[in-house]
Design an enzyme around this catalytic site. Structure first.
Site, mmCIF file in Angstrom:
data_model
loop_
_atom_site.group_PDB
_atom_site.id
_atom_site.type_symbol
_atom_site.label_atom_id
_atom_site.label_comp_id
_atom_site.label_asym_id
_atom_site.label_seq_id
_atom_site.Cartn_x
_atom_site.Cartn_y
_atom_site.Cartn_z
ATOM 1 N N CYS A 1 -4.757 2.488 -3.707
ATOM 2 C CA CYS A 1 -3.524 3.001 -3.067
ATOM 3 C C CYS A 1 -2.365 2.032 -3.261
ATOM 4 O O CYS A 1 -1.564 1.816 -2.334
ATOM 5 C CB CYS A 1 -3.728 3.271 -1.581
ATOM 6 S SG CYS A 1 -4.977 4.500 -1.271
ATOM 7 N N HIS B 1 0.867 -1.182 0.000
ATOM 8 C CA HIS B 1 0.000 0.000 0.000
ATOM 9 C C HIS B 1 0.907 1.238 0.000
ATOM 10 O O HIS B 1 2.025 1.186 0.516
ATOM 11 C CB HIS B 1 -0.831 -0.053 1.293
ATOM 12 C CG HIS B 1 -1.924 0.950 1.400
ATOM 13 N ND1 HIS B 1 -1.705 2.244 1.792
ATOM 14 C CD2 HIS B 1 -3.263 0.842 1.199
ATOM 15 C CE1 HIS B 1 -2.862 2.894 1.831
ATOM 16 N NE2 HIS B 1 -3.829 2.060 1.470
ATOM 17 N N GLN C 1 -4.649 -5.266 6.831
ATOM 18 C CA GLN C 1 -5.631 -6.199 6.269
ATOM 19 C C GLN C 1 -5.607 -7.552 6.978
ATOM 20 O O GLN C 1 -6.460 -8.402 6.711
ATOM 21 C CB GLN C 1 -5.371 -6.408 4.770
ATOM 22 C CG GLN C 1 -5.574 -5.167 3.925
ATOM 23 C CD GLN C 1 -7.013 -4.679 3.923
ATOM 24 O OE1 GLN C 1 -7.948 -5.424 4.212
ATOM 25 N NE2 GLN C 1 -7.198 -3.413 3.622
ATOM 26 N N ASP D 1 2.961 -4.601 8.083
ATOM 27 C CA ASP D 1 1.711 -3.859 7.907
ATOM 28 C C ASP D 1 0.574 -4.868 8.046
ATOM 29 O O ASP D 1 0.355 -5.690 7.155
ATOM 30 C CB ASP D 1 1.718 -3.196 6.523
ATOM 31 C CG ASP D 1 0.375 -2.563 6.173
ATOM 32 O OD1 ASP D 1 -0.594 -2.761 6.923
ATOM 33 O OD2 ASP D 1 0.311 -1.884 5.128
ATOM 34 N N LYS E 1 -10.561 -0.868 10.495
ATOM 35 C CA LYS E 1 -10.681 -2.043 9.616
ATOM 36 C C LYS E 1 -11.007 -3.300 10.417
ATOM 37 O O LYS E 1 -11.230 -4.361 9.853
ATOM 38 C CB LYS E 1 -9.387 -2.255 8.831
ATOM 39 C CG LYS E 1 -9.149 -1.172 7.771
ATOM 40 C CD LYS E 1 -7.969 -1.507 6.920
ATOM 41 C CE LYS E 1 -7.404 -0.305 6.197
ATOM 42 N NZ LYS E 1 -8.181 0.094 5.008
HETATM 43 N N1 PMP Z 1 -1.914 -0.846 4.542
HETATM 44 C C1 PMP Z 1 -2.856 -1.593 3.951
HETATM 45 C C2 PMP Z 1 -2.494 -2.968 3.453
HETATM 46 C C3 PMP Z 1 -4.148 -1.091 3.822
HETATM 47 O O1 PMP Z 1 -5.090 -1.829 3.241
HETATM 48 C C4 PMP Z 1 -4.445 0.199 4.311
HETATM 49 C C5 PMP Z 1 -5.823 0.799 4.166
HETATM 50 N N2 PMP Z 1 -6.387 0.647 2.907
HETATM 51 C C6 PMP Z 1 -3.432 0.926 4.929
HETATM 52 C C7 PMP Z 1 -2.180 0.367 5.026
HETATM 53 C C8 PMP Z 1 -3.659 2.285 5.484
HETATM 54 O O2 PMP Z 1 -4.546 2.239 6.547
HETATM 55 P P1 PMP Z 1 -5.129 3.572 7.196
HETATM 56 O O3 PMP Z 1 -5.680 4.381 6.051
HETATM 57 O O4 PMP Z 1 -6.182 3.096 8.125
HETATM 58 O O5 PMP Z 1 -4.007 4.263 7.869
#
Ligand code: PMP
Length: 425
Positions: A384, A122, A202, A199, A225
């Site tokens: 993203c 991401h 997910q 990270d 999430k």
């Molecule tokens: N890493 C991953 C794999 C994600 O899916 C996301 C959210 N789409 C993020 C980081 C960022 O999370 P947040 O916007 O809650 O900070």
């Protein structure tokens, strides 16, 4: 007991309709809906307890502080950290990774050093490392993926050099659903004396996490999430690392003593929690984690994986529909994948509750927009993860992502809608 009817009643929003149709919410990888117990706990705290934490001698402040610190304990237990000092509340995964990038960058990175990331990250695990490059000449080395959307585990060992200082990797891809063999990756990195940041944005809603078993050095996830509120997230860090790193932000609560000549810093975890934290959201997050734990990951995984494989199978009925990632081959659903327990997360373990797809030459945005009109909430775009889109040779996908409250009937409704939309083209 996994009783879907009762579970759905816990999420009042699932009863609403959009455009006169019952809502089918398949955008759970972006954010999950909140159970009533989370909303009630937060409302109750605002109605009956609210006071700033840590600073007051008065009753309410002490009560709010107790709730906040108990929330930290709940998080510690959820990820099985050694101590509460290793649990830092942040605004979310993004802030957690930025915190590590900035402080690790300051303390440990020098010109010519390297950080390994992967092609499926991401943006929030790419850009923070690039931001360092204005101050220090850090190189990103990128682990490629295979054509079916897994990390190339043969290429990874070759990326380590004498200048590798950190490996930062997602546990589960938000686009492909790929479940990465992070225990193996962490062991490999440690064999090269390289610390690892995971990270888990997910992973947290779908897989049990045990940071001690994984032996990761840092791990980040977001409350929203995993059925918790927005604006709260977690950074786990091994105490020996957090002790070594400088503070991220300066301000109230993170200090020991302040004078114009010299300031000392508070102990962990407060060193990294400058300013008034979102203590009400921390409480909401703890209630969400309690909710998930009460249902249990074995039940959640059994349900979500049955649902995901049912959806993936039904989607194969549609000519020209291409699923990206391991689910493109339906046999590769990960069964009961514990991220933590040393079993399961191997090269062959593959997909979590995410299906990314395109249909023929139909633009993903058109598909998503028309599905929306039929009551189906899916996400479209690059999610993203633009470098991953480049690798796949596409601009974007439609992404359906499932949570513990989704049903087979919703998958059927989605399939009918999808077939109807495709006919329009
Ligand atoms: N890493 C991953 C794999 C994600 O899916 C996301 C959210 N789409 C993020 C980081 C960022 O999370 P947040 O916007 O809650 O900070």
């Amino acid at each position: 007991m996994f009783d879907l009817k009762t579970i759905r009643k816990d999420f009042p929003i699932l009863e609403r309709s959009v455009y006169g149709r019952p809502l089918v919410y398949f955008d759970n990888a972006a954010t999950t809906q909140k159970p009533r117990c989370v909303i009630d706990a937060m409302t109750d705290e605002y109605l009956n307890v609210n006071a700033n934490v840590h600073r007051g001698v008065h009753f309410l402040s002490q009560e709010a502080t107790r709730i906040y610190e108990e929330a930290r304990t709940t998080v510690r237990e959820f990820i099985h950290a050694r101590s509460n000092a290793e649990v830092i509340f942040t605004r979310g995964t993004t802030e957690s990774i930025n915190l590590v990038a900035a402080t690790f960058g300051q303390a440990c990175l020098h010109d010519g050093d390297e950080v390994i990331v992967t092609e499926m990250e991401h943006h929030s695990n790419i850009v923070p490392w690039q931001l360092l490059q204005s101050r220090v000449d850090v190189k990103l080395r990128v682990c490629p993926i295979t054509d079916d959307g897994r990390l190339d585990m043969e290429a990874l060992p070759r990326l380590f050099t004498s200048r590798t200082r950190l490996l930062a990797c997602t546990a589960v891809s938000n686009v492909l659903g790929t479940v990465n063999p992070i225990k193996e990756i962490i062991a490999l990195a440690h064999a090269h004396h390289v610390p690892v940041l995971i990270d888990a944005a997910q992973a947290a809603p779908h897989h049990p996490i045990d940071v001690q078993e994984l032996d990761c050095d840092f791990l980040a996830f977001s409350g929203h999430k995993v059925y918790g509120p927005t604006g709260i997230g977690v950074l786990y860090g091994k105490e020996e690392w957090l002790d070594r790193l400088p503070p991220y932000m300066g301000g109230g609560e993170m200090i020991g003593k302040v004078s114009f000549e010299r300031t000392t810093f508070n102990e962990l975890p407060y060193k990294f929690e400058a300013g008034t934290p979102d203590y009400v959201a921390a409480n909401g997050l703890a209630r969400a984690l309690d909710y998930v734990s009460a249902i249990g990951f074995p039940e959640i995984q059994a349900h979500e994986q049955a649902l995901t494989s049912y959806a993936a199978e039904r989607m194969q009925e549609i000519a020209d529909l291409r699923i990206f990632g391991p689910l493109g081959k339906p046999s590769s659903l990960a069964h009961q994948v514990p991220l933590a327990h040393g079993r399961g997360v191997r090269g062959e373990a593959s997909a979590s509750s995410v299906i990314s797809f395109n249909v023929g030459s139909i633009h993903h945005l058109d598909l998503g927009t028309l599905l929306d009109r039929l009551g189906i909430a899916v996400r479209t775009g690059h999610h993203c993860a633009e470098p991953l889109m480049h690798r796949l040779g596409i601009e974007g996908t439609v992404r359906a992502s499932f949570a513990l409250y989704n049903t087979r009937e919703e998958v059927d409704t989605f399939m009918e809608a999808l077939q109807r939309v495709i006919k329009m083209f």
